[in-house]
Scaffold this active site. Structure first.
Site, PDB file in Angstrom:
ATOM      1  N   GLY A   1     -13.035  -5.313   4.590  1.00 45.40           N
ATOM      2  CA  GLY A   1     -14.043  -5.116   5.262  1.00 45.40           C
ATOM      3  C   GLY A   1     -15.108  -5.598   3.838  1.00 45.40           C
TER       4      GLY A   1
ATOM      5  N   LYS B   1       0.645  -1.376   0.272  1.00 40.67           N
ATOM      6  CA  LYS B   1       0.102  -0.029  -0.098  1.00 40.67           C
ATOM      7  C   LYS B   1       0.562   1.632   0.090  1.00 40.67           C
ATOM      8  CE  LYS B   1      -3.693  -1.838   2.633  1.00 40.67           C
ATOM      9  NZ  LYS B   1      -4.222  -2.570   3.675  1.00 40.67           N
TER      10      LYS B   1
END
Length: 433
Positions: A326, A229
């Site tokens: 999620g 990331k």
């Protein structure tokens, strides 16, 4: 007969009223989803539950035309009209295909699939941080050549819109530094160890039981996930990436309950921090356990939350916070990229800033504050540590990265942690190297 005919057309194809006041068929946006795990399912469900909102914003119906899966025999609750296949060729050969959403794990075949989708003229959106960290530059260039957009908001911090913030809201600002908690699993484990006094293994087990950690948690707890990331953020913030081999990457597996308790007494908390900045014309990054003081915006980020702190020359420091993973938070990022792609409001495929060196950059402090939690374990140290330089069994030093690296090599049993935020000590309690 006319009413019956009109009713049939309304059921088979949505209608919209044109400028002349007559009904015409509403065009639709055809989407393929590659991978139907947590992210893929979240995108599919969000398109279904928010169809009215999508039509209102886009003026068109969004339809999932195909889903690529591994096991065709497993019932996934997908509508019968959707092509469900384990063959990418069947998807890329569809008569109409506007957007391809990729939610596969690993570099291949994801990279190849997106290349082919772009070459066909499809907008592409990915949530695959490892693949995009490795091949994002190539995909951006290819997308620019074929005049399509590439969305990758979901690769970095789930529902936290850090990519859009940097690309669209900070166009004039020169970004100085980005620091972030980019892995919710590691942050949850460290939070549990501090709040409940648990060991690393116990906190990891709890994370796995709650579904926050995979059966093999290596990518999360060893810092690989945050590293990928960070490389994505580096390119959009500074127009390039540092040499991967030169970026320090440490996980949290060696952090002990005793270290966390000692840091807590000093008003510090352990966080797995990913950091990237421009120093003397060089992009410098790191991923490692870091001690954060109460004055720093990342101090209060607990549990599975992600947060990114961006420091720029005009706006100063801004901090974004939210769920980093999620089903729905990640799907939210994908859907927002979808809207930007269709409305052509996204950033062009090859758009990234090439930040030039400024006088301010050369003034960035190369030395950081480092806390040695167990100075008694030092075997070799260039200065004798008197009691005046110790703080409750700890020692604070001010040194650059290379000096600390050398100290670590010479003192294998000692623990060195960078300190972020204000951590005030009397001058005599600070050892400068």
């Amino acid at each position: 007969m006319e009413r019956a005919s009109l009713f049939f057309i309304q059921r088979s194809s949505p209608l919209e009223m044109n400028q002349k006041g007559s009904w015409t068929r509403m065009s639709s946006i055809k989407i393929a989803i590659l991978g139907f795990g947590t992210v893929g399912q979240g995108v599919y469900k969000t398109i279904e539950t928010h169809q009215k909102e999508l039509e209102s914003v886009l003026g068109k119906k969004v339809e999932v035309a195909a889903v690529l899966i591994k096991n065709k025999e497993k019932d996934r609750g997908i509508h019968p009209g959707v092509l469900v296949t384990d063959k990418f060729e069947e998807i890329i050969d569809l008569n109409q295909l506007d957007v391809v959403v990729e939610a596969i794990v690993g570099n291949e075949p994801a990279y190849t699939y997106l290349q082919r989708a772009i070459q066909r003229g499809c907008h592409v959106i990915t949530a695959n941080k490892e693949m995009f960290a490795s091949y994002g530059t190539d995909l951006k260039e290819l997308a620019a050549q074929h005049d399509v957009s590439i969305g990758f908001e979901a690769t970095v911090a789930g529902g936290v819109p850090v990519i859009q913030t940097i690309q669209q809201l900070l166009n004039i600002n020169r970004i100085k530094k980005i620091e972030g908690i980019l892995n919710g699993t590691s942050n949850y484990i460290l939070s549990e160890m501090r709040a409940k006094g648990e060991s690393f293994s116990a906190a990891l087990t709890a994370a796995q039981e709650k579904g926050y950690a995979e059966a093999d948690p290596t990518n999360d707890v060893e810092g690989f996930d945050a590293f990928y990331k960070l490389m994505i953020l580096s390119e959009i913030a500074f127009g390039g990436k540092p040499d991967w081999e030169r970026v320090p990457r440490e996980g949290i597996t060696a952090i002990t309950r005793e270290q966390i308790e000692k840091a807590e007494k000093l008003g510090l908390r352990f966080k797995l921090i990913a950091s990237i900045q421009l120093i003397n014309g060089e992009i410098v990054g790191s991923v490692r356990p870091t001690l954060v003081s109460k004055s720093h915006p990342l101090y209060h980020i607990e549990g599975v939350e992600n947060s990114v702190s961006i420091e720029a020359d005009i706006v100063g420091r801004i901090t974004l916070q939210g769920p980093g993973a999620g089903m729905l938070p990640t799907a939210s990022a994908v859907i927002e990229d979808l809207i930007h792609a269709v409305l052509k409001t996204g950033v062009p495929g090859n758009s990234f800033r090439m930040q030039q060196q400024t006088p301010e950059d050369s003034q960035v402090k190369e030395k950081q504050n480092w806390l040695i939690l167990n100075p008694d374990d030092l075997d070799h140290f260039p200065l004798s540590l008197s009691s005046s330089a110790e703080l409750e069994g700890s020692c604070l030093i001010q040194a650059d990265e290379n000096t600390v690296h050398s100290l670590r090599q010479e003192n294998r049993n000692a623990s060195f942690f960078e300190v972020l935020g204000e951590f005030m000590l009397e001058e005599r309690q600070l050892v400068k190297l």
